[in-house]
Scaffold this motif. Structure first.
Motif, short mmCIF file in Angstrom:
data_model
loop_
_atom_site.label_atom_id
_atom_site.label_comp_id
_atom_site.label_asym_id
_atom_site.label_seq_id
_atom_site.Cartn_x
_atom_site.Cartn_y
_atom_site.Cartn_z
N LYS A 41 0.83 -1.20 0.00
CA LYS A 41 0.00 0.00 0.00
C LYS A 41 0.86 1.26 0.00
N LEU A 42 1.97 1.21 0.76
CA LEU A 42 2.90 2.35 0.81
C LEU A 42 3.54 2.60 -0.55
N ASP A 43 3.98 1.52 -1.20
CA ASP A 43 4.61 1.65 -2.53
C ASP A 43 3.62 2.24 -3.54
N LYS A 44 2.39 1.76 -3.51
CA LYS A 44 1.36 2.26 -4.44
C LYS A 44 1.04 3.73 -4.16
N THR A 45 0.93 4.08 -2.89
CA THR A 45 0.63 5.47 -2.52
C THR A 45 1.74 6.40 -2.99
N ARG A 46 2.99 5.98 -2.84
CA ARG A 46 4.12 6.79 -3.30
C ARG A 46 4.04 7.05 -4.80
N VAL A 47 3.79 5.98 -5.55
CA VAL A 47 3.69 6.11 -7.01
C VAL A 47 2.54 7.05 -7.39
N ASP A 48 1.39 6.86 -6.75
CA ASP A 48 0.21 7.68 -7.07
C ASP A 48 0.43 9.16 -6.77
N ILE A 49 1.10 9.45 -5.66
CA ILE A 49 1.32 10.85 -5.26
C ILE A 49 2.32 11.54 -6.17
N TYR A 50 3.42 10.84 -6.49
CA TYR A 50 4.50 11.51 -7.22
C TYR A 50 4.38 11.46 -8.74
N LYS A 51 3.44 10.67 -9.25
CA LYS A 51 3.37 10.54 -10.72
C LYS A 51 2.75 11.77 -11.39
N ASP A 52 2.02 12.57 -10.65
CA ASP A 52 1.34 13.71 -11.27
C ASP A 52 1.36 14.92 -10.33
N LEU A 53 2.56 15.41 -10.04
CA LEU A 53 2.72 16.54 -9.13
C LEU A 53 2.37 17.86 -9.81
N THR A 54 1.83 18.79 -9.06
CA THR A 54 1.57 20.13 -9.59
C THR A 54 2.87 20.93 -9.59
N ALA A 55 2.86 22.06 -10.26
CA ALA A 55 4.04 22.93 -10.31
C ALA A 55 4.44 23.36 -8.90
N TRP A 56 3.46 23.72 -8.07
CA TRP A 56 3.77 24.18 -6.72
C TRP A 56 4.35 23.05 -5.87
N GLN A 57 3.88 21.83 -6.06
CA GLN A 57 4.42 20.69 -5.31
C GLN A 57 5.87 20.44 -5.69
N ARG A 58 6.20 20.63 -6.96
CA ARG A 58 7.60 20.48 -7.38
C ARG A 58 8.47 21.59 -6.78
N VAL A 59 7.93 22.79 -6.68
CA VAL A 59 8.65 23.88 -6.02
C VAL A 59 8.93 23.50 -4.57
N GLN A 60 7.93 22.94 -3.90
CA GLN A 60 8.10 22.50 -2.51
C GLN A 60 9.18 21.42 -2.40
N LEU A 61 9.19 20.46 -3.33
CA LEU A 61 10.20 19.41 -3.30
C LEU A 61 11.60 19.96 -3.55
N SER A 62 11.70 20.97 -4.41
CA SER A 62 13.01 21.57 -4.70
C SER A 62 13.61 22.24 -3.47
N ARG A 63 12.75 22.60 -2.50
CA ARG A 63 13.19 23.27 -1.27
C ARG A 63 13.22 22.34 -0.07
N HIS A 64 12.99 21.05 -0.30
CA HIS A 64 12.92 20.10 0.81
C HIS A 64 14.21 20.17 1.63
N PRO A 65 14.10 20.28 2.95
CA PRO A 65 15.31 20.43 3.79
C PRO A 65 16.26 19.24 3.73
N ASP A 66 15.77 18.07 3.32
CA ASP A 66 16.63 16.89 3.22
C ASP A 66 17.26 16.74 1.83
N ARG A 67 16.88 17.61 0.91
CA ARG A 67 17.38 17.50 -0.46
C ARG A 67 18.89 17.79 -0.51
N PRO A 68 19.66 17.02 -1.28
CA PRO A 68 21.10 17.27 -1.36
C PRO A 68 21.42 18.61 -2.02
N TYR A 69 22.48 19.25 -1.52
CA TYR A 69 22.91 20.55 -2.03
C TYR A 69 24.16 20.39 -2.90
#
Length: 317
Positions: A41-69
């Protein structure tokens, strides 16, 4: 692991799976089937959430505090071969802009990029990844050094913008960025640019003129941030999601408009979910681009770069 608002369903399932695993370890109850179902269920939820992200959600991911610099990528790609170089030989060493020599395999590169901090102290030290004029002048000095020795340049973009402070303007922020753009168009070595996070305004463009420009999947590149655009058009930050859609700032949008050369696929959930995979994808992209560009003569390299940017925004009816 920190979770964004739209990732909360994933957080709930992760916590359930952890509790299930713990129960199985601490008791005689057989919960293996339940754990397997939760994992599916976790694997399916991950795929469902990330397969069709909005522009704003991608902006949020680009600023994620755990993202590599930038330094994370350089250390992973170049390892112990990286030697950081400091100072613009005029004012000081800008900690928001880092650069130096390093190797990928047997090929030397000049790595340049904006660096953000990991906590309050280092964010202040790095000025939140917002370079001053001396940062752009340091970058140009390193590019000229690379040109002198025939070394390809790799720039890694991740900034909310150039520093807008009074001191920066007094020292010629606009001139420093404009000078970099001019000099990069005619630099006589290959330039490979990768947007690894935020690519905001002239702050990013000051080191973003490349023969090959790539964007990681969950990054953005625009003349203005969605929040600033919203505050100008609607006098409020509440419309930042509409602004993100209107700005066409995602990697897919930029590729459609032929403003970048390619999109680097990220692991499901973003680069921070599997750093090793993200680092390898960027490394492979850099090596492939360098191999193609180094086949060209200096004259052809500069000509193609100038034509590339001269043709942007040109269309026929």
């Amino acid at each position: 692991m920190e979770y964004l608002d739209f990732e909360l369903p994933i957080k709930d399932l992760v916590e359930q799976l952890e509790k299930c695993t713990l129960i199985g370890k601490e008791s005689d109850v057989d919960v293996s089937e339940t754990c397997v179902n939760l994992q599916k269920k976790l694997d399916k939820t991950r795929v469902d959430i990330y397969k069709d992200l909005t522009a704003w959600q991608r902006v949020q991911l680009s600023r994620h505090p755990d993202r590599p610099y930038t330094m994370d990528y350089i250390n992973a790609i170049a390892g112990d071969t990286f030697m950081e170089l400091h100072g613009d030989r005029t004012v000081k060493d800008d900690k928001a802009m880092i650069g130096g020599l390093g190797k990928i395999g047997d090929q030397s590169f000049m790595f340049i990029g904006q660096q953000k901090g990991y906590n309050t102290k280092t964010r202040q030290y790095r000025n939140f990844g917002m370079p001053n004029p001396e940062g752009y002048r340091k970058a140009l000095r390193l590019m000229k050094m690379a040109e002198k020795f025939g070394i390809p340049v790799v720039t890694l973009l991740d900034t909310p913008g150039a520093y807008p402070g009074l001191e920066a303007e007094e020292r010629g922020q606009g001139e420093a960025i404009a000078r970099n753009i001019l000099e990069m168009t005619r630099l006589k070595v290959p330039i490979i640019t990768v947007i690894i996070g935020e690519g905001a305004s002239g702050g990013a463009l000051g080191i973003g003129v490349g023969d090959k420009v790539y964007m990681m999947e969950n990054t953005w590149y625009s003349v203005i941030s969605p929040e600033s655009c919203s505050s100008i058009l609607w006098r409020s930050w509440e419309f930042k999601e509409q602004a993100a859609d209107a700005l066409k700032l995602t990697a897919t949008d930029m590729k459609k408009q032929k403003l970048i050369d390619g999109i680097i696929k990220e692991p499901i959930g973003g680069a921070h979910y599997n750093r090793a995979e993200a680092f390898k994808s960027v490394e492979n992209t850099i090596l492939k681009a360098a191999k193609d560009l180094m086949r060209l003569t200096t004259e052809k390299l500069v000509e193609k770069r100038m034509d590339k940017y001269a043709n942007m925004g040109v269309y026929k009816e």
